[in-house]
Design a protein around this motif. Sequence first.
Motif, PDB file in Angstrom:
ATOM      1  N   PRO A 131       0.780  -1.243   0.000  1.00  0.00           N
ATOM      2  CA  PRO A 131       0.000   0.000   0.000  1.00  0.00           C
ATOM      3  C   PRO A 131       0.810   1.291   0.000  1.00  0.00           C
ATOM      4  N   VAL A 132       2.119   1.226   0.260  1.00  0.00           N
ATOM      5  CA  VAL A 132       2.917   2.450   0.371  1.00  0.00           C
ATOM      6  C   VAL A 132       4.176   2.318  -0.476  1.00  0.00           C
ATOM      7  N   ALA A 133       4.444   3.312  -1.319  1.00  0.00           N
ATOM      8  CA  ALA A 133       5.675   3.318  -2.106  1.00  0.00           C
ATOM      9  C   ALA A 133       6.863   3.556  -1.180  1.00  0.00           C
ATOM     10  N   ALA A 134       8.003   2.978  -1.531  1.00  0.00           N
ATOM     11  CA  ALA A 134       9.185   3.075  -0.667  1.00  0.00           C
ATOM     12  C   ALA A 134       9.620   4.512  -0.463  1.00  0.00           C
ATOM     13  N   ASP A 135       9.445   5.369  -1.471  1.00  0.00           N
ATOM     14  CA  ASP A 135       9.860   6.771  -1.348  1.00  0.00           C
ATOM     15  C   ASP A 135       8.770   7.664  -0.766  1.00  0.00           C
ATOM     16  N   GLY A 136       7.633   7.085  -0.404  1.00  0.00           N
ATOM     17  CA  GLY A 136       6.552   7.857   0.198  1.00  0.00           C
ATOM     18  C   GLY A 136       5.735   8.661  -0.778  1.00  0.00           C
ATOM     19  N   SER A 137       5.974   8.515  -2.074  1.00  0.00           N
ATOM     20  CA  SER A 137       5.244   9.326  -3.046  1.00  0.00           C
ATOM     21  C   SER A 137       3.799   8.886  -3.213  1.00  0.00           C
ATOM     22  N   VAL A 138       3.506   7.620  -2.883  1.00  0.00           N
ATOM     23  CA  VAL A 138       2.144   7.087  -3.012  1.00  0.00           C
ATOM     24  C   VAL A 138       1.790   6.345  -1.736  1.00  0.00           C
ATOM     25  N   GLN A 139       0.590   6.581  -1.231  1.00  0.00           N
ATOM     26  CA  GLN A 139       0.109   5.819  -0.091  1.00  0.00           C
ATOM     27  C   GLN A 139      -1.386   5.595  -0.234  1.00  0.00           C
ATOM     28  N   LEU A 140      -1.803   4.327  -0.186  1.00  0.00           N
ATOM     29  CA  LEU A 140      -3.222   3.996  -0.191  1.00  0.00           C
ATOM     30  C   LEU A 140      -3.760   4.208   1.220  1.00  0.00           C
ATOM     31  N   LEU A 141      -4.749   5.087   1.359  1.00  0.00           N
ATOM     32  CA  LEU A 141      -5.233   5.488   2.681  1.00  0.00           C
ATOM     33  C   LEU A 141      -6.384   4.640   3.183  1.00  0.00           C
ATOM     34  N   GLY A 142      -6.935   3.775   2.336  1.00  0.00           N
ATOM     35  CA  GLY A 142      -8.026   2.925   2.782  1.00  0.00           C
ATOM     36  C   GLY A 142      -9.390   3.520   2.493  1.00  0.00           C
ATOM     37  N   LYS A 143     -10.424   2.821   2.957  1.00  0.00           N
ATOM     38  CA  LYS A 143     -11.797   3.164   2.620  1.00  0.00           C
ATOM     39  C   LYS A 143     -12.475   3.966   3.728  1.00  0.00           C
TER      40      LYS A 143
END
Length: 676
Positions: A59-71
């Motif tokens: 759910p989270v890219a290693a560099d922090g550029s993308v994060q899935l926050l959930g529903k």
Amino acid sequence: MVKGSNVSLAALSENVGSVIVSLSWGSPTGEGDADVSVLLLDANGKVRSDADFCFYNHPVAADGSVQLLGKTPTADGSEDRISFDLTAVPSEVDRIVVAASRYGSARFVELDGVKLSLADGSGEELVRFAIDDADSVSAIIFGELYRRGEDWKFRAVGQGYDTGLAGLATDFGVDIEDDAAVEEVRNKAAIDDQADTTAPASANEPKPHGTLEAFPAPRRPDDEVQPRKPTARPRTAKKKVTLPKAAKKTLAENESWKEARLFPVSALKSDRDRETRATSVLLSVMAQAPEFGRRLTAAFGAPAGRMETFTEVTLPHSDTPRRPDGVIRVERAGKLWTALVETKTNGNALKVDQVQAYMDIAARRAYEAVITLSNDVALEGSPLVDVKIDGRRKHKVALWHLSWAEVAHQAQMLIRHEGVGNAAHAWLLKELLHYLQHENSGCHGFQNMGPAWVPVRNGIDDETLCQGDSRALEVVESWERLIRQVCLRLGGELGQKVLPVHPARRGTDPKALRGRVADQLCLDGKLQAELRIEGTPGVLAISADLRIGKLRTSIEIPAPEQGYPLAWAKRLVRRLAEAPADLHIETLIEGETSGPRGTLERLRPEPADMLPKQNGTQIAGFRLSLVKSMGNSRGNAESGFIRSVDDAVHRFYTAVVIHLEGATPRRAPSKEGATG
């Protein structure tokens, strides 16, 4: 936007260093759902590696550029949010694809209101794209963010895929592990292991693969290069989550010895002490456990970066300086993101003048957000604090709210189910969770049904409560807050998505819906709700009958597609062997309101009593119910209504639902980080 159109983000807002993309949908049954995914692509339209594929198992890219926050639940379904820190996207990434997929044989044509929205760092919506022609596809590319020079643009795509998440990811260069092949290998390994334990092995016979030697393997020379373990490929199947193991046996001599705690609660004497301690405890753990701090702040538009937190900061405001409870600062590439924090504990409500002052200070000092934190739960379309925004100010400040129940939920998900970076972070989160759940911390979550609770119950008892009474609406709002909190607590314990079901049509105003529910409460004296728990065969229904003081929890399970009714009945009774004897079982008949019914205790020796006597009658399914007395007081005391609802839902799931066929949760993210 329409399909194929594009727009420059910089032309819409000055605050697009970080954006939130939301994908939402609903369904007539309230049970439809989908999973979001993100792919970071290079100039050739392919991922650089499998790590550029973010989905429920990553759910989270290693560099922090993308994060899935959930529903999060909406009035007619659910909304899945994704945080993008565009300043952290590597320069080699030319395009970011945002997609969603359905699980198993489900298709998007079964969902309503499929749409995407994009908001800037202040929470202001910039873009909306509705997909009105969702066909019988199992995956859809909603849109893509792409570079044009130094700027980012967004394109509305709306392209469907018949091959689901695995097919979509494969087209962009992701090496997907074949889940069917994996299961076959595992089954074969299990058979081999069983054969190893039953068949004697010859002394000269080579050891089977996987058998441990009785002596250590010879050490390799230092200059010999050891083969690298191949990197695991992404798996699109969700791994089953297991609850934490029992605590280790204590070394204390007797029960009077209390374990030393990092955050003690015994010295808390006043509400001010509780607010100060709770703020400091939370903010310090957020700064020291980056996984946790990032999870809470990403939803508010904060970038991924170095976080520092502060308490009791003095800031100038007119003639009287103001002291917010806390400040969060995140530094990324020399830029600062700042949020002021205002905290309340116990039943204390947020004060409008305080929050308004902090919003004004944040606007003048170009801070990005004000975060309020209390035991109350925010409702869609009904802000807890109604502040005035000066439209003449160029800088916009976002106002966000967190409940203590949400904070505890995120800590539970990390340390009990998903794992964190190392053992120290896990221990910090455990100490935080212990503090929040202690009776003296004041951080127990929503715990009071409000001043209208007693008058409404009295009005229902003596039949004097009339439609349109504003007190009934207050009770309905409190009930909705309670249900949202029950979902957070149960979801944190199970490691699964638990969302309230809103049986409303698309576009229904949440306030209007609550008004209709309040009118219905005046007529029949019942508060009702439904919970959708990932991996369960039906919807868990809750009904609080205020006339008779009873709580009913129930679930309807469909009849199997194959087999004979008597076999269904026997199988159901066997599965419920550990369920309470007072469980009510009712057979549902096609075209009729009810069928045979009885308690599990009576039906155990005679499952055939569940079947209708008339030949040819079609059984639609079975309804399982438990009934208990509900608390009388409005608060969260031992006899309180809130606690009785919480306990009823927990008991019904653990004693009944978990034993049903199909109640196995879908596979969740698998991490090898420390879980404490």
